[in-house]
Design a protein around this motif. Structure first.
Motif, PDB file in Angstrom:
ATOM      1  N   LYS A  80      15.504  -9.965-156.241  1.00 28.03           N
ATOM      2  CA  LYS A  80      15.888 -11.332-156.593  1.00 28.03           C
ATOM      3  C   LYS A  80      14.656 -12.184-156.912  1.00 28.03           C
ATOM      4  N   LYS A  84      13.692 -10.073-162.432  1.00 32.60           N
ATOM      5  CA  LYS A  84      13.875  -9.030-163.447  1.00 32.60           C
ATOM      6  C   LYS A  84      15.205  -8.319-163.213  1.00 32.60           C
ATOM      7  N   GLU A  85      15.717  -7.743-164.277  1.00 34.07           N
ATOM      8  CA  GLU A  85      16.973  -7.003-164.176  1.00 34.07           C
ATOM      9  C   GLU A  85      16.788  -5.650-163.489  1.00 34.07           C
ATOM     10  N   SER A  86      15.583  -5.077-163.626  1.00 30.38           N
ATOM     11  CA  SER A  86      15.343  -3.762-163.023  1.00 30.38           C
ATOM     12  C   SER A  86      13.867  -3.625-162.668  1.00 30.38           C
ATOM     13  N   SER A 131      18.371  -1.046-160.579  1.00 30.33           N
ATOM     14  CA  SER A 131      18.945  -2.352-160.902  1.00 30.33           C
ATOM     15  C   SER A 131      20.165  -2.562-160.012  1.00 30.33           C
ATOM     16  N   GLN A 134      26.937  -5.378-160.362  1.00 28.88           N
ATOM     17  CA  GLN A 134      27.491  -6.724-160.163  1.00 28.88           C
ATOM     18  C   GLN A 134      27.789  -6.958-158.692  1.00 28.88           C
ATOM     19  N   LYS A 137      24.530  -7.671-157.079  1.00 27.34           N
ATOM     20  CA  LYS A 137      24.044  -9.020-157.396  1.00 27.34           C
ATOM     21  C   LYS A 137      24.761 -10.061-156.538  1.00 27.34           C
TER      22      LYS A 137
END
Length: 189
Positions: A80, A84-86, A131, A134, A137
């Motif tokens: 977090k 970055k996404e990954s 990554s 959902q 996240k």
């Protein structure tokens, strides 16, 4: 001990502050320092470690209230915070400062829960990219965003000058300690 009803659930800011306040009241580590005669070097080292220990206890308390280990929380925290996404598994291991085998176990557990996915890096097939799904996240937001708020509130309660001095002292101690160890081991680290 966390009961099954509260494990993995988000606690409100006020609930958490109340828990932390009660927690710190019951600790034997002094919350204020009374200066007396000059402290010995050992007492000064202990003072630094006690301060670090108190910080770690706050994070461990948050983890326990949310039913995760410290390393699991740090995985989400790092992802977090990076924005970055990954990230690569190697990069995560370095940021966690943990053995690859431990990080791999944590990652596998999070993959099984459906929070993390791992794919081969298209630019370097030897690397694995991590990554959040959902679901991951959503969990990370419930776990980490309140913690970011607690940290920012805690920092805002300090005088900026005191914070700078504390950080400077701790960094100087860490640099000196590492230099001493490297010197005694002929830099074999």
């Amino acid at each position: 001990m966390i009961d099954k009803k509260s494990a993995g659930h988000y606690f409100s800011f006020n609930d958490t502050i109340s828990y932390l306040t009660d927690f710190w009241r019951n600790q034997r580590i002094p919350t204020t320092i009374t200066w007396r005669k000059r402290m010995t070097n050992r007492e000064q080292v202990d003072l630094i470690y006690d301060a670090v220990k108190k910080i770690n206890q706050a994070y461990e308390y948050w983890c326990a209230k949310n039913g995760v280990t410290l390393y699991e929380m740090q995985l989400y925290y790092i992802i977090k915070e990076s924005g970055k996404e990954s990230m690569t598994q190697k990069n995560l291991s370095e940021k966690l400062d943990a053995p690859k085998t431990s990080v791999n176990s944590i990652i596998k557990k999070q993959i099984e829960k459906g929070f993390v996915k791992m794919e081969t890096n298209p630019l370097d097939r030897r690397e694995k990219m991590l990554s959040l799904t959902q679901k991951g996240k959503d969990w990370a937001e419930k776990l980490v965003l309140p913690l970011f708020e607690f940290e920012e509130n805690a920092v805002s309660s300090l005088k900026e000058r005191n914070l700078q001095i504390a950080a400077k002292c701790q960094n100087e101690f860490a640099d000196s300690l590492l230099a001493q160890i490297k010197q005694m081991t002929d830099g074999d680290l």
